[in-house]
Design an enzyme around this catalytic site. Structure first.
Site, PDB file in Angstrom:
ATOM      1  N   ASN A 261       0.870  -1.181   0.000  1.00  0.00           N
ATOM      2  CA  ASN A 261       0.000   0.000   0.000  1.00  0.00           C
ATOM      3  C   ASN A 261       0.904   1.228   0.000  1.00  0.00           C
ATOM      4  OD1 ASN A 261      -1.815   2.053   0.488  1.00  0.00           O
ATOM      5  ND2 ASN A 261      -2.198   1.477   2.627  1.00  0.00           N
TER       6      ASN A 261
ATOM      7  N   HIS B  22      -9.444   0.743   4.750  1.00  0.00           N
ATOM      8  CA  HIS B  22      -8.159   0.958   5.441  1.00  0.00           C
ATOM      9  C   HIS B  22      -8.388   1.896   6.625  1.00  0.00           C
ATOM     10  CE1 HIS B  22      -4.060   2.239   6.281  1.00  0.00           C
ATOM     11  NE2 HIS B  22      -3.671   1.146   5.653  1.00  0.00           N
TER      12      HIS B  22
ATOM     13  N   GLU C 123      -6.831   4.311   7.708  1.00  0.00           N
ATOM     14  CA  GLU C 123      -6.650   5.747   7.421  1.00  0.00           C
ATOM     15  C   GLU C 123      -7.885   6.327   6.747  1.00  0.00           C
ATOM     16  OE1 GLU C 123      -2.805   5.364   5.522  1.00  0.00           O
ATOM     17  OE2 GLU C 123      -1.977   4.771   7.455  1.00  0.00           O
TER      18      GLU C 123
ATOM     19  N   GLY D 219       2.531   1.843  10.710  1.00  0.00           N
ATOM     20  CA  GLY D 219       3.495   2.940  10.610  1.00  0.00           C
ATOM     21  C   GLY D 219       4.170   3.311  11.912  1.00  0.00           C
TER      22      GLY D 219
HETATM   23  C1  PEP Z   1      -0.605  -0.077   5.866  1.00  0.00           C
HETATM   24  O1  PEP Z   1      -0.580   1.051   5.421  1.00  0.00           O
HETATM   25  O2  PEP Z   1      -1.573  -0.804   5.595  1.00  0.00           O
HETATM   26  C2  PEP Z   1       0.511  -0.533   6.691  1.00  0.00           C
HETATM   27  C3  PEP Z   1       0.428  -1.726   7.217  1.00  0.00           C
HETATM   28  O3  PEP Z   1       1.544   0.329   6.861  1.00  0.00           O
HETATM   29  P1  PEP Z   1       2.978  -0.006   7.518  1.00  0.00           P
HETATM   30  O4  PEP Z   1       3.460  -1.299   6.895  1.00  0.00           O
HETATM   31  O5  PEP Z   1       3.845   1.150   7.129  1.00  0.00           O
HETATM   32  O6  PEP Z   1       2.785  -0.152   8.980  1.00  0.00           O
END
Ligand code: PEP
Length: 242
Positions: free
Chosen positions: A9, A88, A90, A164
């Site tokens: 992603n 997601h 976010e 993140g």
């Molecule tokens: C994501 O955005 O779905 C994600 C898992 O991000 P990260 O791997 O950066 O934690």
């Protein structure tokens, strides 16, 4: 037999020059693992020419109309995309997406012949108050349509507090939630045993092998570590070896 899936992603990252990274990821010998990148919509058409799957990061519930700034599942498919993320965290947080909205978006993805990667996961406060499995149940019941099947749906378990942040649940915590999701899918869908369930949240080359060794982890949804071939290809390799 569930095919393993390494999904990236890219979020709101990547200009035209990033297609070179995607090309390097596509050129990597994935050894039977399905590889998917969900770049920003601006790069979908360019990346559709590469020998790997591409997907949207979100889609609108309607096929067309007066929805400025949105993109429909049909438009994603028109670029060559075969997948889209829905729900997601976010999107749930930044855009107030509810389970009902995510369900409608996921149905739109099905109508456009896209495979939906439906994202679910608890916040830190929900985990700390022992609500994880209740949240998972609510999100699964609300976000995943009754017409879902192993052919059109992938579930991504992404604890919000792990995205993140560099924080990763313990193996037992991941195993518990994945087993719970598997049980719920098996109860609700005749092919529930065949749905792929991805783990997402701070997956890196250094923790991938351990995570992929957990039962019912069929791959990963990777954010930051999917942006470059140097970071993503070792994760693909770890999945292939698992
Ligand atoms: C994501 O955005 O779905 C994600 C898992 O991000 P990260 O791997 O950066 O934690």
């Amino acid at each position: 037999m569930r095919r393993k899936l390494a999904a990236g992603n890219w979020k709101m990252n990547g200009l035209a020059a990033a297609v070179t990274e995607a090309a390097a990821i596509a050129a990597y010998d994935a050894n039977g693992v399905d590889v998917l990148i969900c770049p920003p919509a601006t790069l979908l058409a360019q990346m559709a020419t590469l020998p790997m799957s591409i997907g949207g990061q979100d889609c609108h519930a309607r096929t067309s109309g007066a929805h400025t700034g949105d993109i429909s599942a049909e438009q994603l498919a028109d670029t060559g995309a075969t997948y889209t993320l829905t729900g997601h965290s976010e999107r749930r947080t930044d855009h107030g997406e509810t389970d009902a909205m995510i369900n409608a978006k996921t149905m739109a993805a099905f109508a456009a012949n896209l495979t939906a990667v439906v994202c679910i996961g608890e916040t830190l406060s929900e985990r700390e108050t022992n609500k994880t499995l209740t949240v998972i149940d609510t999100q699964l019941a609300g976000s995943v349509p009754d017409t879902a099947s192993a052919a059109n749906t992938v579930i991504a378990y992404e604890p919000v507090w792990a995205i993140g942040t560099g924080k990763v649940p313990t193996n037992d915590q991941i195993a518990q939630v994945h087993a719970h999701i598997r049980a719920r899918l098996s109860k609700r869908f005749s092919d529930g045993a065949d749905f792929r369930i991805l783990y997402g949240g701070s997956v890196k080359a250094s923790n991938a092998t351990e995570i992929f060794g957990i039962v019912d982890v069929d791959g990963a949804l990777v954010g930051g570590a999917s942006l470059t071939a140097a970071d993503f290809t070792p994760i693909i390799a770890a999945l292939a070896a698992s």
